[in-house]
Motif scaffolding. Structure first.
Motif, PDB file in Angstrom:
ATOM      1  N   GLY A 152       0.863  -1.371  -0.151  1.00  0.00           N
ATOM      2  CA  GLY A 152       0.042  -0.004   0.061  1.00  0.00           C
ATOM      3  C   GLY A 152       0.651   1.450  -0.043  1.00  0.00           C
ATOM      4  N   VAL A 153       2.138   1.518  -0.308  1.00  0.00           N
ATOM      5  CA  VAL A 153       2.926   2.472  -0.585  1.00  0.00           C
ATOM      6  C   VAL A 153       3.014   2.782  -1.893  1.00  0.00           C
ATOM      7  CG1 VAL A 153       5.027   3.352  -0.130  1.00  0.00           C
ATOM      8  CG2 VAL A 153       4.493   1.770   1.144  1.00  0.00           C
ATOM      9  N   LYS A 154       2.594   4.077  -2.078  1.00  0.00           N
ATOM     10  CA  LYS A 154       2.320   4.810  -3.476  1.00  0.00           C
ATOM     11  C   LYS A 154       3.740   4.894  -4.160  1.00  0.00           C
ATOM     12  CE  LYS A 154      -1.774   7.680  -2.301  1.00  0.00           C
ATOM     13  NZ  LYS A 154      -1.587   7.900  -0.766  1.00  0.00           N
ATOM     14  N   VAL A 155       3.673   4.560  -5.456  1.00  0.00           N
ATOM     15  CA  VAL A 155       4.960   4.720  -6.140  1.00  0.00           C
ATOM     16  C   VAL A 155       5.549   6.082  -5.948  1.00  0.00           C
ATOM     17  CG1 VAL A 155       3.993   5.399  -8.355  1.00  0.00           C
ATOM     18  CG2 VAL A 155       5.939   3.948  -8.371  1.00  0.00           C
ATOM     19  N   GLU A 156       4.930   7.145  -5.873  1.00  0.00           N
ATOM     20  CA  GLU A 156       5.370   8.494  -5.929  1.00  0.00           C
ATOM     21  C   GLU A 156       6.186   8.739  -4.590  1.00  0.00           C
ATOM     22  OE1 GLU A 156       2.291   8.002  -6.584  1.00  0.00           O
ATOM     23  OE2 GLU A 156       0.849   9.242  -5.571  1.00  0.00           O
ATOM     24  N   ASN A 157       5.781   7.917  -3.517  1.00  0.00           N
ATOM     25  CA  ASN A 157       6.666   7.958  -2.251  1.00  0.00           C
ATOM     26  C   ASN A 157       7.661   7.254  -2.225  1.00  0.00           C
ATOM     27  OD1 ASN A 157       4.573   9.632  -1.514  1.00  0.00           O
ATOM     28  ND2 ASN A 157       3.360   8.161  -0.503  1.00  0.00           N
ATOM     29  N   ILE A 158       8.080   6.576  -3.114  1.00  0.00           N
ATOM     30  CA  ILE A 158       9.233   5.843  -3.009  1.00  0.00           C
ATOM     31  C   ILE A 158      10.520   6.342  -3.584  1.00  0.00           C
ATOM     32  CG2 ILE A 158      10.107   3.267  -3.756  1.00  0.00           C
ATOM     33  CD1 ILE A 158       7.317   2.415  -3.697  1.00  0.00           C
ATOM     34  N   PHE A 159      11.586   6.356  -3.074  1.00  0.00           N
ATOM     35  CA  PHE A 159      12.880   6.883  -3.736  1.00  0.00           C
ATOM     36  C   PHE A 159      13.807   5.701  -3.806  1.00  0.00           C
ATOM     37  CE2 PHE A 159      12.680  11.612  -3.210  1.00  0.00           C
ATOM     38  CZ  PHE A 159      11.422  11.854  -2.766  1.00  0.00           C
ATOM     39  N   VAL A 160      14.205   5.176  -5.060  1.00  0.00           N
ATOM     40  CA  VAL A 160      14.820   3.911  -5.093  1.00  0.00           C
ATOM     41  C   VAL A 160      16.449   4.348  -4.945  1.00  0.00           C
ATOM     42  CG1 VAL A 160      15.737   1.828  -6.528  1.00  0.00           C
ATOM     43  CG2 VAL A 160      13.230   2.687  -6.231  1.00  0.00           C
ATOM     44  N   ASP A 161      17.156   3.879  -4.017  1.00  0.00           N
ATOM     45  CA  ASP A 161      18.618   4.194  -4.228  1.00  0.00           C
ATOM     46  C   ASP A 161      19.481   2.837  -4.698  1.00  0.00           C
ATOM     47  OD1 ASP A 161      21.436   4.632  -3.183  1.00  0.00           O
ATOM     48  OD2 ASP A 161      21.055   5.362  -1.269  1.00  0.00           O
ATOM     49  N   PRO A 162      20.141   3.282  -5.651  1.00  0.00           N
ATOM     50  CA  PRO A 162      20.772   1.991  -6.279  1.00  0.00           C
ATOM     51  C   PRO A 162      22.095   1.683  -5.802  1.00  0.00           C
ATOM     52  CG  PRO A 162      20.294   3.622  -8.192  1.00  0.00           C
ATOM     53  CD  PRO A 162      20.170   4.136  -6.760  1.00  0.00           C
ATOM     54  N   LEU A 163      22.420   2.314  -4.657  1.00  0.00           N
ATOM     55  CA  LEU A 163      24.041   2.537  -3.798  1.00  0.00           C
ATOM     56  C   LEU A 163      24.867   2.758  -4.636  1.00  0.00           C
ATOM     57  CD1 LEU A 163      24.870   1.279  -1.076  1.00  0.00           C
ATOM     58  CD2 LEU A 163      25.305  -0.668  -2.114  1.00  0.00           C
ATOM     59  N   VAL A 164      25.535   3.781  -4.396  1.00  0.00           N
ATOM     60  CA  VAL A 164      26.824   4.190  -5.022  1.00  0.00           C
ATOM     61  C   VAL A 164      27.980   3.559  -4.231  1.00  0.00           C
ATOM     62  CG1 VAL A 164      28.344   6.468  -5.589  1.00  0.00           C
ATOM     63  CG2 VAL A 164      25.721   6.527  -5.693  1.00  0.00           C
ATOM     64  N   GLN A 165      28.845   3.151  -5.110  1.00  0.00           N
ATOM     65  CA  GLN A 165      30.101   2.584  -4.583  1.00  0.00           C
ATOM     66  C   GLN A 165      31.288   3.158  -5.225  1.00  0.00           C
ATOM     67  OE1 GLN A 165      28.305  -1.737  -4.861  1.00  0.00           O
ATOM     68  NE2 GLN A 165      30.069  -1.728  -3.531  1.00  0.00           N
TER      69      GLN A 165
END
Ligand code: THG
Length: 266
Positions: A152-165
């Protein structure tokens, strides 16, 4: 660009000392300076204080919120610390930093964000270790974003962090991250991305130059959130100009406003 101000992090010596001394003024100054520089969120991290993290994180949220309306990014791997900080956070919706696919973190944080309007960073880490390629990152992102949406989390409330290495560890880490950013925005229209951008330059000299160039490249792939130092005017200039060049600034209005407001030059 959602700028998440990174300065209130206990791993920075002066900040760690201020937290231990409960020096509210020092923390408040950092909060005000970052808010004035245009931060959308003020990151708070007390991660070095094992055992005391929930108490200190709560104090950081209270202290920041006593001087600014800008909401916090609550930065902890410990769901208990996040829960404690959330209890006293007021006003605009905070950003949870972060949920990941690590089992303990996932299972304990999901009930907190499920069916809520909280904003949440989905960090591409799992119990199988750090992702190397863009495909590794997307595999984790698919499970995380899928799980969040199912809860039930809206897509616009999600921040994907692909992980900077760090680029100093593997020459492909920059490119693999950038490909992941592009794939994330293609796969889920309306989603956001975020990252701890300065990890890219870890172990190298001239870090601020590397960070600014990487920011420019990431924006060209669609990056729209980053944990950075908003007081670095060169970084703000890189962000503002890259966004205009990427077609994200109508009539260069944001650029002109930032330029005239003195935000771009020392
Ligand atoms: N992803 C997500 N959250 C994160 C990270 C990430 N939170 C923590 C970190 N990574 C990002 N935050 C910071 C905060 C401060 C600094 C770097 C990253 C910083 N570093 C100084 C430097 O690099 O020169 C050293 C510290 C010092 O002053 O001693 O200031 O990847 N979701």
């Amino acid at each position: 660009m959602y700028i998440i101000g990174e300065m209130i992090n206990a791993s920075r010596k002066a900040v760690g000392a201020a937290i231990e001394a409960q020096d509210a003024e020092a923390i408040q100054q950092l909060a005000k300076d970052q808010a004035e520089a245009g931060a959308s969120y003020i990151d708070v991290n007390a991660g070095i204080f094992v055992g005391k993290e929930p108490e200190y994180l709560k104090w950081l949220v209270e202290t920041v919120q006593s001087v600014t309306e800008v909401p916090c990014a609550i930065d902890s791997p410990d769901p208990k610390a996040i829960e404690a900080a959330l209890e006293i956070h007021r006003g605009a919706t905070p950003l949870i930093n972060s949920i990941s696919l690590e089992a303990e973190r996932y299972e304990n944080l999901m009930p907190i964000v499920a069916n809520s309007d909280l904003k949440v960073i989905a960090l591409c880490m799992s119990d199988e270790g750090m992702p190397e390629t863009a495909a590794d990152r997307m595999k984790i992102a698919e499970k995380l974003v899928g799980g969040l949406i199912d809860n039930g989390v809206k897509v616009e409330n999600i921040f994907v962090d692909p992980l900077v290495q760090p680029l100093s560890v593997n020459k492909a880490f920059g490119v693999q991250f950038l490909e992941a950013i592009e794939a994330i925005h293609q796969t889920w229209p309306g989603i956001h991305s975020a990252c701890g951008l300065s990890n890219i330059s870890y172990g190298l000299p001239g870090r601020k130059h590397i960070n600014r160039a990487f920011m420019t490249m990431a924006i060209s792939k669609g990056l729209d959130g980053a944990i950075v130092n908003p007081l670095d005017k060169g970084m703000i200039a890189a962000i503002t100009i890259a966004e205009a060049l990427a077609g994200r600034d109508d009539y260069c209005m944001n650029f002109l406003k930032a330029f005239r407001g003195g935000l771009l030059e020392d």
